[in-house]
Structures are given as C-alpha cells and as structure tokens.
Write an enzyme that holds these catalytic residues in place. Structure first.
Site, PDB file in Angstrom:
ATOM      1  N   CYS A   3      38.588 -55.117  -4.784  1.00 22.58           N
ATOM      2  CA  CYS A   3      38.235 -54.435  -6.165  1.00 22.58           C
ATOM      3  C   CYS A   3      37.113 -55.563  -6.736  1.00 22.58           C
ATOM      4  CB  CYS A   3      39.268 -54.031  -6.953  1.00 22.58           C
ATOM      5  SG  CYS A   3      38.851 -52.864  -8.332  1.00 22.58           S
TER       6      CYS A   3
ATOM      7  N   HIS B 207      43.039 -51.212  -2.911  1.00 19.13           N
ATOM      8  CA  HIS B 207      44.403 -51.816  -3.577  1.00 19.13           C
ATOM      9  C   HIS B 207      45.480 -51.163  -2.831  1.00 19.13           C
ATOM     10  CE1 HIS B 207      42.945 -53.790  -6.998  1.00 19.13           C
ATOM     11  NE2 HIS B 207      42.416 -52.716  -7.156  1.00 19.13           N
TER      12      HIS B 207
END
Length: 483
Positions: A330, A427
């Site tokens: 991310c 994630h």
C-alpha cells in the site's frame, strides 16, 4: 428482543477490546447470536467489510470471535488520525470529512444519530450486543456531546460494566475514582466491575475487590488473570505489535512509520517462529536483514519525508545493493516508485516528490478511496491470495507489467526486473498459510510454522475459557438490558 451490555474502561488500554472479543466468543459458544459494537473508534488499523466499508480492525476480530462477518454497523464512527490535530472521519464505512480536533464537536450530534441507527439495526439481528467504550468515562472534560462512552450509553439506554487494569497499578483508585468524578446519573449506569491483567494468586486481591464494591455499590464480576497468549491475536495498535527477533531465522525488518496503517500484514509474520521480525523505531538504522518490508501509511508523502529524515532510504538502498529483497504494501508500495504526486493537496499542500526509485512506477493521489476485498493468484506458485485494498492513489508504470499477483487475468502490483523489489496494494496477504510459505521460501526462508488463522481461532477459544474461569458470566448476562 435483544439485550446489550457496554464494557467501559477506568483508563485507556485496560484490555477492553480483548475482553469484548472473549465475551463474544464465550456467549456465541453458549448458543447466543452475538454482535460486537463500538460506537466510536480511533485507529489507522482498519478492516474492509463484506458490505464494502471500513471499520476498526478490533471490531473485525470481535466479529470473528462472534462467528459472523464484520459489517459497518459494528463500528459506525471511525477516526483515522492524519496529523497530530486532525483525523479523517469515517461514518458507517464511508469517509465523511477530515476535521481538526477542535471542530469535531460540531459533528457529534450527527454522529450520535448514525451510532444509534447502526446500533438498532445491529440489535435487530441478534440476541446480545456487547459494546466497547473508548478511552474512559473518567475523562469528564469530554462528556458534553460524548458518543463513545456514557453519552452513548445514556442515548441507547444500555447498562455498563467498568474494567480496571491492575497491571499498571492503582486499580482501586482507577475504579473508585471513576465513580467519584462521574455525574451521579452516569455512575448509576455502571452495574458491575471487573479487574483485568492480574499476575499471580488472584485470591490476594479479594480484600481489594471487597473495598471497591463497598465504595462503589457495583457488583464484583471477577478478577481476570494475565492472558499470556494475548500476543497471538491481531494487534489493534502498532505499540501492541511485538518485534520477534529469533537467532538464525529468516530476518524481516520493518521501519515503523509515523502514520503506519493497516499493519495487520505483520501479525502472521510475527507469529511464525520460523521468522525473525524486527520493527525498527525512529532513531535507529535499519539492520542487515533478508527482507525489508515497508508497511502501509495514512499519510504516505509525510512518512516518505520522515523515512528520508531517518536515513532509512540510504539503508534500504544499501540493502538493495547487497542483493536483499524489498516489499512495499500500500503506502509502502507507493514510496518505492519514482514519483509520488498529490495534485489536489489531499495530504497537505499540492506537490510532487521523488520516491525511492526502486520500482519504475508513478503514483498520483486521487480523492476516491479504493475499498475492496480481493482474491488473487500468486503467479509463481499458483496459490490463492486473499486480502483487501484500502487506499488513495493510482499507480502506473512499466514495472506494473510484471505484476506478481493476478486477479481476473489482470496483473496486480509491480516487480523490478530481477524480482527482488515487489509492491502491491493488497493488505492481509500473509494470513494465507500456503501463500505465505510459498512466498517466503522463494526468498530463502525455511519452512513456515503453518496455520495462522487456525491459531487465531484457537486463541479466541482459549480466551473465552480464560474469561469464563475468572468472571461470573451468568451475572454479566443478567446485567445486560433490553434494547
């Protein structure tokens, strides 16, 4: 008709989240339909729900404990700090605004309505709602307009049990002092108390329990011994993530960013005894290792500035020259590129900054937030990868053509030509045992210790049994009020 009980704390970090998770698992195993609820949470560690919103990760764990899918109604207000004085406000899973702390009070009437709406909708689906407060009701300077503790309890008409933390000392003062500072009507909502994190022979605190009960008039519900396996559960706060250095193991180093976010990626790695995971705080250089993992960030450009100020960019470049591996997830993926642009000033003044230049990609920040659960395939091993995306920004460039994950025939993430630098937005990918083992073995790690998710489930069962042996569960259930 559903019943509800609210667990508040005599201070911050008394173990409310863990207590609620354990109570959810206990009462679910007893045959009740249980739902967790927290009206207001503050955390940059969020989960993406099945209905496409975001909530605090602690509530996602509590949903798992209750045996149900997490939904946005379990945490209708989520504050995600972006600066020391401002937070992004998520309401029922969606971003409402970014506000300064001093301006937040003006939103509270609107937010209380959203909390009550979510609470009533959730209560209609179950037999028991276990509510978690935030901080402490003893912070009476925050009582006006409160939606996290007594303000919510009053509006929803729910009884409260108060938890104290004996490990930090002064638990009698914590509990008795809380009653002394509360408005009598608020103090009257507290029907029972418990003491958490006791080390040693709990019978030694019997007199303390009697003194608290005599001074408050609240029912004593039990003293909970220290739960040694708490570290096996996903952490809510980065301060709860423990470094797990192990001699001779595959070594992973994680720079602790100032606004680290969605760091649940680290939980399965820290839990694996085949791995050594070291979370490096500011002020220390990154040590020699096998893999540098750059985690997510709530304010990516600011954290990139801080990373450079620490000299970690130099450490990462040296690690790369030595042939080491780098993985960015991310925000960590975004900083690996050539440039990071914020044309609309989402993180402050509009600007474009150079990234670390380890991937041939560029990221442009956009106001639309990507929220999705994702299933992909690891191209090297063919194993399934599951996780979630929760980010601002679009990343493009030549290295995305070498995406090392595939989703519906489309490459995901980016890889350097030699495959030693990888990035993606996904994630939670290491929670899958097969993928984690395949990925790490390619980097030279030994065999993985195996089932992470099953270990979390077993720990929740052990937590439920631990609480059942310490608390009067029948009394707690009897104190829950109809809603």
């Amino acid at each position: 008709m559903a019943r509800a009980i609210m667990v508040q704390g005599a201070g911050s970090n008394v173990g409310k989240s863990m207590l609620v998770a354990g109570l959810c698992r206990h009462f679910a195993r007893s045959g009740l339909r249980v739902r967790p609820f927290k009206p207001q949470n503050m955390s940059n560690n969020a989960a993406v729900t099945a209905d496409g919103g975001e909530i605090g990760r602690a509530q996602a764990l509590q949903a798992l404990a209750a045996g149900v899918e997490p939904v946005v109604d379990m945490n209708p207000v989520l504050l995600k700090p972006e600066t020391e004085t401002g937070s992004q406000v998520i309401v029922q899973g969606r971003r409402l605004a970014t506000v300064k702390a001093r301006d937040y009070a003006a939103l509270k009437p609107q937010l209380l309505d959203a909390c009550l709406d979510s609470f009533r909708r959730l209560a209609a689906t179950c037999d028991l709602v276990i509510i978690e407060g935030a901080g402490s009701p003893a912070e009476i300077n925050l009582r006006a307009g409160d939606i996290a503790n007594m303000g919510f309890a009053e509006a929803a008409g729910v009884p409260v049990i108060l938890a104290g933390d004996i490990d930090r000392g002064g638990v009698i003062a914590q509990l008795v002092g809380t009653k002394s500072v509360l408005d009598p009507a608020d103090a009257g909502r507290i029907t029972g108390f418990l003491v958490n994190k006791f080390r040693g022979d709990v019978s030694l605190f019997d007199e303390g329990t009697r003194q608290i009960a005599a001074r408050t008039g609240w029912a004593p519900l039990g003293t909970v011994p220290w739960f040694a396996d708490a570290h096996r559960l996903p952490a809510e706060d980065i301060l709860d993530i423990r470094s797990a250095p192990r001699d001779g193991a595959f070594r992973i180093v994680v720079p602790r960013l100032n606004r680290i976010a969605n760091f649940d990626d680290l939980d399965p790695l820290s839990a694996d005894p085949a791995l050594s995971v070291e979370i490096v705080p500011p002020g220390r250089p990154l040590p020699v290792c096998d893999l540098v993992l750059i985690p997510g960030s709530k304010t990516t450009i600011a954290d990139l500035d801080a990373l450079r100020a620490e000299g970690w960019d130099i450490d990462i470049a040296a690690h790369r020259r030595r042939g080491g591996h780098v993985l960015g997830i991310c925000g960590g993926y975004q900083v690996l590129g050539r440039t990071l642009s914020d044309p609309e000033g989402l993180e402050g003044a509009p600007r474009t900054v150079p990234g670390l230049g380890l991937l041939d990609v560029e990221t442009v920040m956009r106001p639309e937030k990507h929220l999705a659960r994702v299933r992909a395939t690891d191209t090297a091993s063919g194993t399934e990868v599951t996780g979630y995306e929760i980010h601002l920004g679009e990343t493009t460039g030549p290295d995305t053509a070498r995406g090392w994950l595939m989703r519906d025939g489309t490459a995901v993430g980016a890889a350097s030509p030699d495959g030693r630098v990888l990035g993606c937005y996904l994630h939670g990918l290491f929670a899958g045992d097969a993928f984690r083992a395949a990925f790490l073995s390619r980097l030279g790690a030994g065999p993985s210790d195996g089932p992470y998710a099953a270990g979390v489930e077993a720990t929740l069962d052990a937590l439920a049994e631990h609480l059942a042996g310490a608390l009067d569960m029948d009394a707690i259930l009897s104190l829950a009020g109809p809603v």
